[in-house]
Enzyme design. Structure first.
Site, short mmCIF file in Angstrom:
data_model
loop_
_atom_site.label_atom_id
_atom_site.label_comp_id
_atom_site.label_asym_id
_atom_site.label_seq_id
_atom_site.Cartn_x
_atom_site.Cartn_y
_atom_site.Cartn_z
N HIS A 265 0.84 -1.20 0.00
CA HIS A 265 0.00 0.00 0.00
C HIS A 265 0.88 1.26 0.00
CE1 HIS A 265 -3.69 2.32 1.13
NE2 HIS A 265 -2.78 3.14 1.61
N GLU A 266 1.77 1.34 0.96
CA GLU A 266 2.63 2.54 1.05
C GLU A 266 3.56 2.60 -0.16
OE1 GLU A 266 1.71 4.71 3.14
OE2 GLU A 266 0.41 3.35 4.25
N HIS A 269 1.83 4.43 -2.86
CA HIS A 269 1.92 5.88 -2.64
C HIS A 269 3.31 6.38 -3.05
CE1 HIS A 269 -1.85 6.80 -0.64
NE2 HIS A 269 -1.66 5.92 0.33
N GLU A 295 -4.52 7.98 -3.15
CA GLU A 295 -4.99 6.71 -2.60
C GLU A 295 -5.26 5.69 -3.70
OE1 GLU A 295 -4.73 6.17 0.48
OE2 GLU A 295 -5.98 4.43 0.92
#
Ligand code: ZN
Length: 502
Positions: A265-266, A269, A295
């Protein structure tokens, strides 16, 4: 970015100083989360406040205003320079619309509200938080008045997180989402429960987990020469420059997927921020135009890729080799089923992709009603529980697991929650287009190959920075305006197969 226009060059230098201060602020915040000893907190608070005040003073200085005014009338600027001035002027206008006295009062009330919320949540006593939330709502309405709005005061707040989005538009998008997502959830709940994953019940070596998360980040294309991963309580991404984008994750010895999914997830980003155009370095353009589009990048990697069967065809043997002897005979299908188990919960941060958006719509409707005045803060717990029952068929056992669970409102963030759901919807729209333009996409994923995927994202999303608005990026990349249909189609196909009703 360099310019032959003299005013532009001076402007970029002044802007660069502001951006340097913000980067220094971000380094201090990162350090606060990762390394700082507890006794350093008061001094760190002062240092951050001093840097923020300096940043605000420099950014809103008469000189900066004059430079921007001059450049706004300059017809010789090229396209990039025009975008640079337009975006910085937008920020400057937002930064100067609130009177200083208001900003100070708001900051004070926020920190009181946060303290009260921590206590209220620990004791599950909404009454402790209620007067503070009333104050926050009152101040947020005032804030909306300072910014101005055409339709709903909520729009003025939303602008801070999802520029250009409105409550009316959100009602349309979420309206198309909720009915189908609820129906799908009911179908899943009526289907036979998938077999238990007994293999999950063991100790997962944290070093092995850490090594795997680094390996996957590297495979995704995350540049470790321009970033690093550390451990933190809550995973986050921060950047001090497009060549220094850092991520964090947390490792759970009882669950090998929470840390890995946090990293992915990160990592999504971070790939976005590492993918800004190097010529935009140290300028306003090296940013995302909204939280929703940011996001979308994390959710695309985490959900669309990291929770797909092709991904686990490649990584199941890797998982087996990093946890030698613990997972013999495990199949990719079993892992896939485990990472996609649907379990409705009262807690948003534990929600799976089938229920997550419902948590968000609930919050959106409540905060909108609070800001528009159709719901009183005193009635919030009851309204929360009713909606929870309506959307997820659950009633929270107490307010700590109900309307007190999130930090956002205590911080004065209203208009923030919708960006999480928008991120999911945008991610589904993007992956739909990516599949069309890269026919072998899933075969590539199944062999751990992400180069073409990343190149597509770089070209169609990352490199634009703030040149384009969110809606423009989506329309250019997918041919469609923001909409729920791609996400719903994704859920139906995936869970129909997983739960055997399609
Ligand atoms: Zn995120």
């Amino acid at each position: 970015m360099e310019s032959t226009n003299k005013t532009m060059a001076v402007f970029l230098e002044k802007l660069g100083e502001v951006i340097d201060l913000r980067a220094a602020n971000a380094v201090l915040q990162w350090d606060q989360e990762i390394h700082m000893p507890p006794k350093g907190a008061p001094a760190r608070g002062r240092q951050l406040a001093t840097l923020s005040a300096l940043d605000h003073r420099l950014f809103t200085s008469p000189e900066m205003k004059r430079l921007i005014e001059d450049l706004q009338g300059d017809t010789t600027l090229d396209e990039d320079e025009t975008a640079q001035v337009r975006e910085t002027a937008y920020d400057l206008e937002r930064a100067t619309k609130l009177p200083e006295a208001f900003v100070e009062t708001f900051a004070q009330e926020r920190s009181k509200a946060y303290e009260a919320w921590v206590k209220a949540r620990a004791e599950s006593d909404f009454k402790l938080f209620q007067p503070h939330l009333e104050k926050i709502v009152e101040l947020l309405r005032k804030k909306a008045d300072y910014f101005g709005y055409a339709d709903s005061p909520y729009d003025a707040l939303l602008e801070d997180y999802e520029r250009g989005m409105t409550a009316r538009e959100l009602r349309r998008i979420f309206g198309g989402l909720v009915k189908d997502q609820r129906a799908l959830l009911q179908q899943i709940q009526a289907a036979p429960t998938p077999p238990e994953s007994a293999w999950m019940e063991q100790e997962w070596d944290t070093e092995a987990q850490w090594a795997l998360s680094l390996r996957v980040l590297g495979d995704m294309g995350y540049d470790f020469e321009a970033g690093r991963q550390d451990r933190s309580v809550h995973p986050f991404t921060t950047n001090f420059d497009l060549f220094d984008v850092r991520v964090t994750t947390r490792i759970d010895p009882r669950n090998p997927f929470s840390g890995l999914m946090g990293s992915i997830h990160e990592g999504g980003h971070a790939l976005y921020e590492q993918g800004f155009d190097p010529k935009d370095q140290r300028t306003t353009l090296a940013q995302a135009p909204s939280l929703g589009i940011h996001e979308s990048q994390s959710r695309l990697w985490e959900i669309m890729i990291g929770q797909s069967l092709p991904f686990w065809r490649h990584y199941t043997p890797v998982l087996q080799s990093t946890h030698a002897g613990q997972l013999d005979g495990l199949t990719p299908e079993e892992v896939y089923r485990r990472v996609n188990t649907v379990t409705p919960s009262c807690i948003r941060v534990e929600a799976d992709e089938c229920t997550y958006n419902l948590h968000i719509v609930l919050r959106f409707e409540l905060e909108l009603a609070l800001i528009e005045g159709s719901l009183q803060v005193a009635d919030l717990p009851e309204a929360w529980n009713e909606k929870m029952q309506h959307y997820l068929g659950l009633t929270p056992p107490d307010d700590a697991q109900g309307c007190l669970q999130d930090i956002h409102w205590s911080f004065g963030y209203m208009g923030y929650f919708p960006t999480y759901a928008l991120g999911n919807l945008y991610a589904a729209q993007l992956i739909e287009s990516i599949q069309e333009t890269i026919p072998g996409l899933w075969e590539q994923i199944a062999s751990g190959e992400f180069t073409a995927l990343l190149a597509w994202l770089r070209e169609n999303v990352h490199r634009h920075g703030r040149r384009l608005q969110t809606g423009e990026i989506l329309r250019k990349a997918t041919g469609k305006a923001p909409d729920a249909s791609a996400y719903l189609a994704h859920l139906r196909t995936k869970y129909g197969k997983l739960y055997g009703f399609k």
